[in-house]
Design an enzyme around this catalytic site. Sequence first.
Site, PDB file in Angstrom:
ATOM      1  CG  PHE A   1     -33.411  -7.036   1.819  1.00 58.29           C
ATOM      2  CD1 PHE A   1     -34.496  -6.388   2.193  1.00 58.29           C
ATOM      3  CD2 PHE A   1     -32.790  -7.632   0.440  1.00 58.29           C
ATOM      4  CE1 PHE A   1     -34.418  -5.569   1.288  1.00 58.29           C
ATOM      5  CE2 PHE A   1     -32.873  -6.503  -0.294  1.00 58.29           C
ATOM      6  CZ  PHE A   1     -34.182  -5.354   0.114  1.00 58.29           C
TER       7      PHE A   1
ATOM      8  CG  ASP B   1     -27.769  -8.103   4.047  1.00 55.59           C
ATOM      9  OD1 ASP B   1     -27.039  -7.169   4.415  1.00 55.59           O
ATOM     10  OD2 ASP B   1     -28.124  -8.469   3.360  1.00 55.59           O
TER      11      ASP B   1
ATOM     12  CE1 TYR C   1     -30.103   0.565  -1.224  1.00 55.25           C
ATOM     13  CE2 TYR C   1     -28.228  -0.142  -1.931  1.00 55.25           C
ATOM     14  CZ  TYR C   1     -29.787  -0.749  -1.160  1.00 55.25           C
ATOM     15  OH  TYR C   1     -30.356  -1.599  -1.938  1.00 55.25           O
ATOM     16  CE  LYS C   2     -31.567  -0.705   2.469  1.00 51.99           C
ATOM     17  NZ  LYS C   2     -31.532  -2.227   2.434  1.00 51.99           N
TER      18      LYS C   2
ATOM     19  NE  ARG D   1     -38.733   0.340   6.347  1.00 49.51           N
ATOM     20  CZ  ARG D   1     -37.798  -0.528   4.896  1.00 49.51           C
ATOM     21  NH1 ARG D   1     -37.108  -1.423   5.407  1.00 49.51           N
ATOM     22  NH2 ARG D   1     -37.361   0.211   3.820  1.00 49.51           N
TER      23      ARG D   1
HETATM   24  C1  LIG Z   1     -31.122  -3.095   1.052  1.00 50.18           C
HETATM   25  C2  LIG Z   1     -31.089  -4.286   1.296  1.00 50.18           C
HETATM   26  C3  LIG Z   1     -30.467  -5.043   0.296  1.00 50.18           C
HETATM   27  C4  LIG Z   1     -29.566  -4.537  -0.925  1.00 50.18           C
HETATM   28  O1  LIG Z   1     -29.543  -5.516  -1.451  1.00 50.18           O
HETATM   29  P1  LIG Z   1     -28.629  -4.788  -3.300  1.00 50.18           P
HETATM   30  O2  LIG Z   1     -28.278  -6.416  -3.949  1.00 50.18           O
HETATM   31  O3  LIG Z   1     -28.066  -3.384  -2.837  1.00 50.18           O
HETATM   32  O4  LIG Z   1     -29.729  -4.023  -4.358  1.00 50.18           O
HETATM   33  C5  LIG Z   1     -29.756  -6.788   0.575  1.00 50.18           C
HETATM   34  N1  LIG Z   1     -30.281  -7.294   2.178  1.00 50.18           N
HETATM   35  C6  LIG Z   1     -30.312  -6.424   2.382  1.00 50.18           C
HETATM   36  C7  LIG Z   1     -30.869  -6.837   3.942  1.00 50.18           C
HETATM   37  C8  LIG Z   1     -30.860  -4.884   2.437  1.00 50.18           C
HETATM   38  O5  LIG Z   1     -31.706  -4.369   3.220  1.00 50.18           O
END
Ligand SMILES: *Cc1c(COP(=O)(O)O)cnc(C)c1O
Length: 392
Positions: free
Chosen positions: A125, A188, A213-214, A363
């Site tokens: 990511f 993560d 938030y997911k 996706r």
């Molecule tokens: C959604 C997501 C993030 C989001 O990071 P934020 O700091 O909350 O914007 C980070 N890492 C991964 C792997 C994600 O899927």
Amino acid sequence: MDRAAAEELDRVDELAPFRDRFVIDDPKLVYANGNSLGRLPKATVERVSEVLAYQWGSRLARSWDDGWLDEAQRVGEVLAEGVLGARPGEVLVCDSTTVNLYKLAVAALDARPDRWSVVISSGEFPTDRYVLQGLSQKRGLALRWDGEPDNDTALCVRSLVDFRTGELADLAARTAADRAAGALTVWDLSHAAGAVPIDLSGAGVDLAVGCTYKYLCAGPGAPAYLFVRAERQEQLESPIWGWFGQRHQFAMGPTYDPQPDIRRFHAGTSPIVGIAAVEVGASLVAEAGIDRMRAKSTALTTLAIDLFDGWLAPLGFTLATPRDPQQRGAHVSVCRHDAAELCARARDEQYLVTDFRPPETVRLGFPPLDTRFVDVWDAFDRLNRAARRAPG
Ligand SMILES: *Cc1c(COP(=O)(O)O)cnc(C)c1O
């Protein structure tokens, strides 16, 4: 499979009643993007209103003593027990995933001062890659893309579920292999928490972060979480010396003396409204039970892949997601060269929300508490129509 067969699966789905617990005000819309922003739980509307009207509106600053000071830890325990498989005192709800990753990555690097490389996947990511790129540059570390940790590796950063392909890593085996090389790993869990069973304790994980938030449905900008294994807490130091990490916070003394426990990773004032939403989301997962959710999720993604084989493979699509259900999370990714255009057409002409990930991935996320089998059927039917440019 025809649509009636999907309806039959919904009729016997024991998690089906949970769909009613979410705000769904447009029944025609097929929402296959809950892996990006989960739906709003009805209970969140009530709970947040209460925090605003009573705790803030009525109790005002007295609410800090009523419990606000400990919210980051208290809701951390809810996540630890119901979602993450962690022990009490190991999880804190605070900051964004990016900031938490930075804090734990720096803590890990400082704990391995004699080592000079870091390992991350080039498909990781973006925010995770950028944080490591920045740290590598500032500290003169070698960044090993896609490498294995070596005896000079201080830190590995890994996703439990790959945000592009949905591939699920082997948490225990990967953690053990990294540790055998002497490296610390930050996991993560953003695309995994609330989607797959996680046992941080059992897998021997030291450090983890993730967003809420997911699949945890806490809403845009809701605070993330961090996990530090109890045995590691006193050896590791946050790079942000904030007053919420201070041992006697309200003595307001002249020098920083960090808490001996997870609270040392707490920087500043807690986002109380957002934390309330995290508690609702985590409690929903705990109530439904992640094992039941996983069973349904596997059936949803299996249906998705069957429909992919029947409709999309003949149109030149490829499947990026592993076919073995044990090796994937709760989303499915399909690829074709015109993916960006397809996502837009699905949204504008077919009333289907997915997302596009460059260069050629569509996706589709299927959170098991609010997704019906007919939603999976409709999503692929509409994508099929968009791909054929057929009218809906
Ligand atoms: C959604 C997501 C993030 C989001 O990071 P934020 O700091 O909350 O914007 C980070 N890492 C991964 C792997 C994600 O899927």
